[in-house]
Design a protein around this motif. Structure first.
Motif, short mmCIF file in Angstrom:
data_model
loop_
_atom_site.label_atom_id
_atom_site.label_comp_id
_atom_site.label_asym_id
_atom_site.label_seq_id
_atom_site.Cartn_x
_atom_site.Cartn_y
_atom_site.Cartn_z
N UNK A 198 3.75 16.51 -3.08
CA UNK A 198 3.14 16.15 -2.22
C UNK A 198 4.10 15.57 -0.78
N UNK A 199 2.98 15.14 0.22
CA UNK A 199 3.60 14.73 1.55
C UNK A 199 3.16 13.10 1.36
N UNK A 200 2.80 12.55 0.44
CA UNK A 200 2.37 10.77 -0.23
C UNK A 200 3.21 10.46 -1.83
N UNK A 201 3.75 9.59 -2.10
CA UNK A 201 4.34 8.88 -3.30
C UNK A 201 2.56 8.74 -4.14
N UNK A 202 3.19 8.60 -4.83
CA UNK A 202 1.91 7.90 -5.72
C UNK A 202 1.30 6.28 -5.84
N UNK A 203 -0.49 6.67 -5.96
CA UNK A 203 -1.04 5.36 -5.34
C UNK A 203 -1.47 4.83 -6.41
N UNK A 204 -0.66 3.27 -6.58
CA UNK A 204 -1.19 2.61 -7.89
C UNK A 204 -2.82 2.34 -7.92
N UNK A 205 -3.73 2.52 -7.30
CA UNK A 205 -4.99 1.66 -7.61
C UNK A 205 -5.74 3.10 -6.54
N UNK A 206 -6.94 3.23 -7.41
CA UNK A 206 -7.50 4.20 -6.66
C UNK A 206 -9.09 3.99 -6.42
N UNK A 207 -9.11 2.74 -6.95
CA UNK A 207 -10.08 1.52 -6.42
C UNK A 207 -10.87 1.44 -4.92
N UNK A 208 -12.64 2.25 -4.66
CA UNK A 208 -12.56 1.93 -3.10
C UNK A 208 -12.55 0.22 -2.87
N UNK A 209 -12.02 0.07 -1.98
CA UNK A 209 -11.18 -1.16 -1.13
C UNK A 209 -11.96 -0.74 0.46
N UNK A 210 -11.58 -2.03 1.08
CA UNK A 210 -12.27 -2.26 2.60
C UNK A 210 -10.51 -2.59 2.70
N UNK A 211 -10.02 -2.40 4.02
CA UNK A 211 -8.72 -2.35 3.78
C UNK A 211 -9.15 -3.13 5.44
N UNK A 212 -7.51 -3.59 5.77
CA UNK A 212 -6.97 -4.10 6.96
C UNK A 212 -5.80 -3.25 7.05
N UNK A 213 -5.66 -2.56 7.97
CA UNK A 213 -4.46 -2.14 8.35
C UNK A 213 -3.18 -2.73 9.70
N UNK A 214 -2.42 -3.26 9.04
CA UNK A 214 -1.44 -3.07 10.71
C UNK A 214 -1.01 -1.86 11.28
N UNK A 215 -0.79 -1.29 11.92
CA UNK A 215 -0.30 -0.91 12.87
C UNK A 215 1.07 -0.35 13.55
N UNK A 216 2.15 -0.17 14.12
CA UNK A 216 2.86 0.16 15.01
C UNK A 216 2.68 0.13 15.79
N UNK A 217 3.21 -0.22 17.19
CA UNK A 217 2.23 -0.10 18.36
C UNK A 217 2.35 0.92 18.99
N UNK A 218 3.63 1.35 19.10
CA UNK A 218 3.31 2.83 18.97
C UNK A 218 2.53 4.16 18.49
N UNK A 219 1.38 3.81 17.46
CA UNK A 219 1.13 4.62 17.08
C UNK A 219 -0.50 4.22 17.35
N UNK A 220 -0.36 2.51 17.29
CA UNK A 220 -1.82 2.52 18.45
C UNK A 220 -1.95 2.79 19.43
N UNK A 221 -0.35 2.81 20.28
CA UNK A 221 -1.14 4.05 21.96
C UNK A 221 -1.45 5.18 21.09
#
Length: 74
Positions: A4-27
């Motif tokens: 897979x392209x991603x590593x295993x995810x610890x918890x799969x319960x739906x949650x609302x998330x807040x994410x900090x993006x690197x400035x370059x990715x946001x641009x």
């Protein structure tokens, strides 16, 4: 075992998330939204609204994930 392209995810319960993006990715997201809006003949949309469809597309096109899902169903 599928690779897979991603590593295993610890918890799969739906949650609302807040994410900090690197400035370059946001641009890049902002620029992507501008280009997408221009191609659709619409004003530039909120770049953060691209995150869910991009993740969905990533998962939908991950061959290792599709294979692992099929193996799990068997």
């Amino acid at each position: 075992m599928a690779k897979l392209k991603l590593a295993p995810i610890a918890d799969d319960k739906p949650v609302k998330v807040s994410v900090e993006l690197p400035a370059r990715l946001h641009r890049d997201l902002t620029r992507y939204a501008e280009i997408l809006g221009r191609e659709a003949g619409q004003p530039s949309g909120d770049p953060l609204r691209l995150i869910v469809p991009m993740l969905e597309r990533f998962i939908a096109t991950d061959r290792g994930f599709a294979k692992a899902k099929q193996e799990r169903k068997s």
